[in-house]
Motif scaffolding. Structure first.
Motif, PDB file in Angstrom:
ATOM      1  N   UNK A  65     -61.663 -12.037  62.730  1.00 14.61           N
ATOM      2  CA  UNK A  65     -61.340 -10.509  63.057  1.00 14.61           C
ATOM      3  C   UNK A  65     -59.790 -10.337  63.277  1.00 14.61           C
ATOM      4  N   UNK A  66     -59.458  -9.038  63.264  1.00 13.44           N
ATOM      5  CA  UNK A  66     -58.171  -8.614  63.565  1.00 13.44           C
ATOM      6  C   UNK A  66     -57.783  -7.901  64.725  1.00 13.44           C
ATOM      7  N   UNK A  67     -56.773  -8.301  65.439  1.00 10.87           N
ATOM      8  CA  UNK A  67     -56.362  -7.578  66.776  1.00 10.87           C
ATOM      9  C   UNK A  67     -55.050  -7.100  66.615  1.00 10.87           C
ATOM     10  N   UNK A  68     -54.831  -5.699  66.616  1.00 15.05           N
ATOM     11  CA  UNK A  68     -53.568  -4.950  66.379  1.00 15.05           C
ATOM     12  C   UNK A  68     -53.057  -4.797  67.892  1.00 15.05           C
ATOM     13  N   UNK A  69     -52.076  -5.823  68.180  1.00 15.43           N
ATOM     14  CA  UNK A  69     -51.565  -5.632  69.682  1.00 15.43           C
ATOM     15  C   UNK A  69     -50.187  -4.969  69.681  1.00 15.43           C
ATOM     16  N   UNK A  70     -49.435  -4.779  68.655  1.00 12.42           N
ATOM     17  CA  UNK A  70     -48.149  -4.010  68.445  1.00 12.42           C
ATOM     18  C   UNK A  70     -47.096  -4.820  68.846  1.00 12.42           C
ATOM     19  N   UNK A  71     -45.767  -4.370  68.913  1.00 11.37           N
ATOM     20  CA  UNK A  71     -44.887  -5.384  69.362  1.00 11.37           C
ATOM     21  C   UNK A  71     -44.203  -4.858  70.468  1.00 11.37           C
TER      22      UNK A  71
ATOM     23  N   UNK B 297     -47.739  -6.573  75.824  1.00  9.76           N
ATOM     24  CA  UNK B 297     -49.381  -6.733  75.541  1.00  9.76           C
ATOM     25  C   UNK B 297     -49.644  -7.929  74.364  1.00  9.76           C
ATOM     26  N   UNK B 298     -48.423  -7.956  73.287  1.00 10.41           N
ATOM     27  CA  UNK B 298     -48.636  -9.080  72.569  1.00 10.41           C
ATOM     28  C   UNK B 298     -48.582 -10.613  73.241  1.00 10.41           C
ATOM     29  N   UNK B 299     -47.784 -10.627  74.128  1.00 11.14           N
ATOM     30  CA  UNK B 299     -47.638 -12.163  74.757  1.00 11.14           C
ATOM     31  C   UNK B 299     -49.093 -12.275  75.531  1.00 11.14           C
ATOM     32  N   UNK B 300     -49.627 -11.197  76.164  1.00 10.14           N
ATOM     33  CA  UNK B 300     -50.956 -11.289  76.842  1.00 10.14           C
ATOM     34  C   UNK B 300     -52.123 -11.692  75.924  1.00 10.14           C
ATOM     35  N   UNK B 301     -52.005 -11.038  74.956  1.00  7.10           N
ATOM     36  CA  UNK B 301     -53.043 -11.326  73.998  1.00  7.10           C
ATOM     37  C   UNK B 301     -52.982 -12.865  73.491  1.00  7.10           C
TER      38      UNK B 301
END
Length: 206
Positions: free
Chosen positions: A139-145, A155-159
């Protein structure tokens, strides 16, 4: 003889005191009737319902224990363009190479843009759990930069932090450029019980 007489008098007095005490109790309390029960009711219906609810809640807590634990602990902050990669012990290194090259096609995805940390946590954990139940493997998760935020890549760090701890996640790697690059992550999930049973049955027939 005098000593023998004193002992007899003392014994008679003791018996009289005991008799007087028993008589006084009967007068005060009245006749005592022995109670008998054909059956003993161990738990009331209300207690049964309460116990069932407690057991149900406990079972749910056990099932969610590892998932809830993903939200705790120190979160390592990454850079907006940093490449994320992770594999659990026992997962072959070629899995990461294939993820990096985009050789695995994602079966589903979510986009976390505009989400708070709390919302993102809820979305990610639900998405991973639901995808695993459906038998999806990639699966793909788009978290942004998060480059436009004062604190970058939150958000990227938490993901990345959550995915490392979720029990259904085997590996992940930042997506290739045409799938979002370092603003997205491809995730490999373990097989669910149904798929594992089918796999064992297939190899048993060979």
């Amino acid at each position: 003889m005098e000593e023998k007489k004193d002992q007899d008098d003392f014994s008679r007095l003791l018996c009289e005191e005991i008799s007087d005490h028993e008589l006084s109790f009967e007068n005060e309390a009245g006749p005592v009737t022995k109670m008998t029960h054909d059956t003993v009711e161990r738990e009331s219906r209300q207690l049964d319902a309460r116990t069932a609810k407690i057991r149900q809640d406990a079972a749910s807590k056990i099932q969610q224990q590892e998932v809830e634990g993903a939200g705790s602990g120190f979160v390592h902050m990454v850079e907006p363009n940093e490449i994320l990669e992770f594999r659990k012990p026992g997962v072959q290194p070629f899995i990461l190479r294939k993820l990096r090259a985009g050789e695995y096609a994602e079966a589903d995805y979510i986009d976390l843009h505009g989400s708070t940390i709390e919302e993102a946590y809820d979305k990610v954990t639900r998405f991973i759990s639901r995808s695993h139940t459906r038998g999806l493997r990639c699966v793909l998760i788009i978290h942004g930069k998060g480059e436009l935020r004062k604190r970058k890549a939150i958000i990227k760090s938490y993901v990345a932090h959550w995915l490392r701890q979720l029990p259904d996640v085997l590996a992940f790697h930042s997506a290739p450029e045409w799938k979002g690059g370092t603003g997205s992550v491809l995730v490999i999930l373990r097989k669910n019980e149904k798929a594992s049973a089918e796999n064992r049955e297939f190899f048993a027939r060979r």
